[in-house]
Motif scaffolding. Structure first.
Motif, PDB file in Angstrom:
ATOM      1  N   SER A  85      -0.111   0.562  13.936  1.00 16.48           N
ATOM      2  CA  SER A  85      -0.098   2.010  14.174  1.00 16.48           C
ATOM      3  C   SER A  85      -1.228   2.677  13.244  1.00 16.48           C
ATOM      4  O   SER A  85      -1.990   2.038  12.503  1.00 16.48           O
ATOM      5  CB  SER A  85       1.098   2.701  14.091  1.00 16.48           C
ATOM      6  OG  SER A  85       1.260   2.802  12.602  1.00 16.48           O
ATOM      7  N   THR A  86      -1.164   4.003  13.270  1.00  9.33           N
ATOM      8  CA  THR A  86      -2.346   4.603  12.391  1.00  9.33           C
ATOM      9  C   THR A  86      -1.686   5.096  11.160  1.00  9.33           C
ATOM     10  O   THR A  86      -2.410   5.906  10.468  1.00  9.33           O
ATOM     11  CB  THR A  86      -2.763   5.766  13.272  1.00  9.33           C
ATOM     12  OG1 THR A  86      -1.807   6.708  13.358  1.00  9.33           O
ATOM     13  CG2 THR A  86      -3.460   5.570  14.360  1.00  9.33           C
ATOM     14  N   SER A  87      -0.777   4.473  10.755  1.00  9.41           N
ATOM     15  CA  SER A  87      -0.005   4.675   9.510  1.00  9.41           C
ATOM     16  C   SER A  87      -0.924   4.569   8.364  1.00  9.41           C
ATOM     17  O   SER A  87      -1.994   3.808   8.192  1.00  9.41           O
ATOM     18  CB  SER A  87       1.199   3.656   9.228  1.00  9.41           C
ATOM     19  OG  SER A  87       1.559   3.642   7.665  1.00  9.41           O
ATOM     20  N   GLU A  88      -0.813   5.483   7.475  1.00  2.00           N
ATOM     21  CA  GLU A  88      -1.768   5.386   6.112  1.00  2.00           C
ATOM     22  C   GLU A  88      -1.511   3.976   5.160  1.00  2.00           C
ATOM     23  O   GLU A  88      -2.360   3.819   4.665  1.00  2.00           O
ATOM     24  CB  GLU A  88      -1.329   6.763   5.214  1.00  2.00           C
ATOM     25  CG  GLU A  88      -0.010   6.740   4.910  1.00  2.00           C
ATOM     26  CD  GLU A  88       0.214   8.149   3.886  1.00  2.00           C
ATOM     27  OE1 GLU A  88      -0.784   8.321   2.877  1.00  2.00           O
ATOM     28  OE2 GLU A  88       1.085   8.685   4.427  1.00  2.00           O
ATOM     29  N   TYR A  89      -0.230   3.490   5.535  1.00  2.00           N
ATOM     30  CA  TYR A  89       0.121   2.208   4.694  1.00  2.00           C
ATOM     31  C   TYR A  89      -0.292   0.941   5.222  1.00  2.00           C
ATOM     32  O   TYR A  89      -0.266   0.014   4.871  1.00  2.00           O
ATOM     33  CB  TYR A  89       1.571   2.323   4.438  1.00  2.00           C
ATOM     34  CG  TYR A  89       2.138   3.504   3.699  1.00  2.00           C
ATOM     35  CD1 TYR A  89       1.645   3.949   2.549  1.00  2.00           C
ATOM     36  CD2 TYR A  89       2.814   4.238   4.334  1.00  2.00           C
ATOM     37  CE1 TYR A  89       2.318   4.951   1.864  1.00  2.00           C
ATOM     38  CE2 TYR A  89       3.468   5.516   3.923  1.00  2.00           C
ATOM     39  CZ  TYR A  89       2.840   5.836   2.637  1.00  2.00           C
ATOM     40  OH  TYR A  89       3.304   6.977   2.006  1.00  2.00           O
ATOM     41  N   GLY A  90      -1.088   1.157   6.740  1.00  2.00           N
ATOM     42  CA  GLY A  90      -1.144  -0.066   7.475  1.00  2.00           C
ATOM     43  C   GLY A  90      -1.997  -1.097   6.769  1.00  2.00           C
ATOM     44  O   GLY A  90      -1.533  -2.323   6.551  1.00  2.00           O
ATOM     45  N   ASP A  91      -3.073  -0.648   6.002  1.00  2.00           N
ATOM     46  CA  ASP A  91      -4.078  -1.707   5.419  1.00  2.00           C
ATOM     47  C   ASP A  91      -3.306  -2.373   4.137  1.00  2.00           C
ATOM     48  O   ASP A  91      -3.374  -3.638   4.013  1.00  2.00           O
ATOM     49  CB  ASP A  91      -5.136  -1.119   4.507  1.00  2.00           C
ATOM     50  CG  ASP A  91      -6.199  -0.695   5.947  1.00  2.00           C
ATOM     51  OD1 ASP A  91      -5.817  -0.864   6.958  1.00  2.00           O
ATOM     52  OD2 ASP A  91      -7.196   0.259   5.715  1.00  2.00           O
ATOM     53  N   MET A  92      -2.737  -1.455   3.470  1.00  4.77           N
ATOM     54  CA  MET A  92      -1.824  -2.014   2.408  1.00  4.77           C
ATOM     55  C   MET A  92      -0.858  -3.252   2.718  1.00  4.77           C
ATOM     56  O   MET A  92      -0.737  -3.998   2.357  1.00  4.77           O
ATOM     57  CB  MET A  92      -1.210  -0.934   1.475  1.00  4.77           C
ATOM     58  CG  MET A  92      -0.465  -0.993   0.278  1.00  4.77           C
ATOM     59  SD  MET A  92       1.294  -1.613   0.696  1.00  4.77           S
ATOM     60  CE  MET A  92       2.206  -0.162   1.211  1.00  4.77           C
ATOM     61  N   ILE A  93      -0.040  -2.623   3.825  1.00  2.73           N
ATOM     62  CA  ILE A  93       0.854  -3.404   4.412  1.00  2.73           C
ATOM     63  C   ILE A  93       0.360  -4.862   4.586  1.00  2.73           C
ATOM     64  O   ILE A  93       0.863  -5.915   4.487  1.00  2.73           O
ATOM     65  CB  ILE A  93       1.644  -3.128   5.418  1.00  2.73           C
ATOM     66  CG1 ILE A  93       2.650  -1.809   5.102  1.00  2.73           C
ATOM     67  CG2 ILE A  93       2.874  -4.130   6.118  1.00  2.73           C
ATOM     68  CD1 ILE A  93       3.041  -1.031   5.883  1.00  2.73           C
ATOM     69  N   LEU A  94      -0.799  -4.891   5.594  1.00  7.09           N
ATOM     70  CA  LEU A  94      -1.372  -6.184   5.961  1.00  7.09           C
ATOM     71  C   LEU A  94      -1.869  -6.908   4.923  1.00  7.09           C
ATOM     72  O   LEU A  94      -1.594  -8.197   4.714  1.00  7.09           O
ATOM     73  CB  LEU A  94      -2.473  -5.662   6.874  1.00  7.09           C
ATOM     74  CG  LEU A  94      -3.419  -6.776   7.329  1.00  7.09           C
ATOM     75  CD1 LEU A  94      -2.709  -7.829   8.132  1.00  7.09           C
ATOM     76  CD2 LEU A  94      -4.848  -6.681   8.112  1.00  7.09           C
ATOM     77  N   GLU A  95      -2.176  -6.299   3.906  1.00  9.99           N
ATOM     78  CA  GLU A  95      -2.848  -7.221   2.638  1.00  9.99           C
ATOM     79  C   GLU A  95      -1.568  -7.780   1.793  1.00  9.99           C
ATOM     80  O   GLU A  95      -1.613  -8.994   1.530  1.00  9.99           O
ATOM     81  CB  GLU A  95      -3.764  -6.184   1.505  1.00  9.99           C
ATOM     82  CG  GLU A  95      -4.223  -6.793   0.540  1.00  9.99           C
ATOM     83  CD  GLU A  95      -5.095  -6.181  -0.431  1.00  9.99           C
ATOM     84  OE1 GLU A  95      -5.221  -4.891  -0.107  1.00  9.99           O
ATOM     85  OE2 GLU A  95      -5.255  -6.620  -1.565  1.00  9.99           O
TER      86      GLU A  95
END
Ligand SMILES: Nc1ncnc2c1ncn2[C@@H]1O[C@H](COP(=O)(O)OP(=O)(O)O)[C@@H](O)[C@H]1O
Ligand SMILES: O=c1ccn([C@@H]2O[C@H](COP(=O)(O)OP(=O)(O)O)[C@@H](O)[C@H]2O)c(=O)[nH]1
Ligand SMILES: [Mg+2]
Length: 225
Positions: A85-95
């Motif tokens: 999604s466009t969540s602000e946490y997306g990158d952190m979660i993926l990492e």
């Protein structure tokens, strides 16, 4: 003199009004958020499902949900949905998932809270959570619903690795390096949660070696009572 008394009276009134406003603000605005009360008319029943990576939590939860009428909430899926999604946490979660580490409790518990609040279901199986003692404490503070029971699927590491590497769902964490890290995290961080619920008398430990049908059969005594 009269003007002074009037001035004093006006000031006292202002202070009293201010205090009243603060009181109303603290009960109506601050308290529910602080106390973490779910915005739902009825409090649902929650059960946790734990076990090492690839043990079959998701597989068994799907079957339990179909047969015994639960709503299955995989916290891993909630996190993966955030990545796409466009969540602000997306990158952190993926990492974090790619490294096999644990996403911060604040993010996870709030996602779980939202999922429970926006559902009308009465009985949830929360799959893959809490993964750490810190997760558990944050859950207790924010969601405040004691699990009725906790299922723990138990299996040796060699079999876990085999199952993960055969999962074939294109997950970024289904590779040998991340799996070895996840096994370490499981032992260091999740086993203490399992011990906690054992001591509370809430844990059902299920032998997860065998076919999917055999394992599902082992659950019958728990759900048929
Ligand atoms: N009893 C079992 N024996 C062998 N493979 C299994 C069994 N249960 C599930 N699997 C397979 O193992 C993999 C991981 O299962 P999954 O349910 O995703 O586990 P988890 O949610 O605990 O990581 C999947 O490919 C699944 O089909
Ligand atoms: O409460 C949770 C649940 C999952 N995860 C992250 O999401 C990954 C995948 O979790 P999932 O439960 O989907 O994995 P499974 O055990 O089913 O393979 C974990 O390794 C963690 O990185 C997390 O940080 N907190
Ligand atoms: Mg899973």
């Amino acid at each position: 003199m009269l003007r002074r008394v009037t001035w004093l009276f006006t000031k006292l009134n202002q202070v009293a009004y201010g205090l009243k406003f603060l009181e109303a603000f603290s009960t109506e605005v601050l308290k529910p958020a602080e106390a973490g009360i779910l915005s739902r008319a009825r409090t649902p029943t929650i059960n946790f499902v734990l076990g090492g990576p690839g043990v079959g939590k998701g597989t068994q939860c799907t079957r339990i949900a179909e047969t015994y009428g639960f709503t299955h909430l995989s916290v891993g899926d909630l996190l993966r949905n955030e990545i796409s999604s466009t969540s602000e946490y997306g990158d952190m979660i993926l990492e974090t998932i790619t490294k096999g580490k644990i996403v911060s409790s604040e993010v996870t518990v709030n996602l779980l809270k939202k999922a429970i609040e926006t559902s009308e279901a009465d009985r949830f199986l929360v799959d893959g959570f809490p993964r750490t003692e810190e997760n558990r404490v944050a859950y207790e503070q924010i969601i405040e619903i004691e699990p009725e029971f906790v299922l723990f699927f138990d299996c040796d590491e060699e079999e876990l690795v085999k199952r993960v590497l055969h999962r074939n769902q294109g997950r970024v964490d289904d590779n040998i390096d991340t799996t070895m890290e996840r096994l370490k995290v499981f032992e260091a961080k999740t086993l203490p949660v399992i011990r906690y619920y054992t001591e509370k008398g809430k844990l059902y430990k299920i032998n997860a070696i065998g076919t999917e049908d055999e394992i599902f059969e082992r659950l019958r005594p728990i759900f048929s009572t």
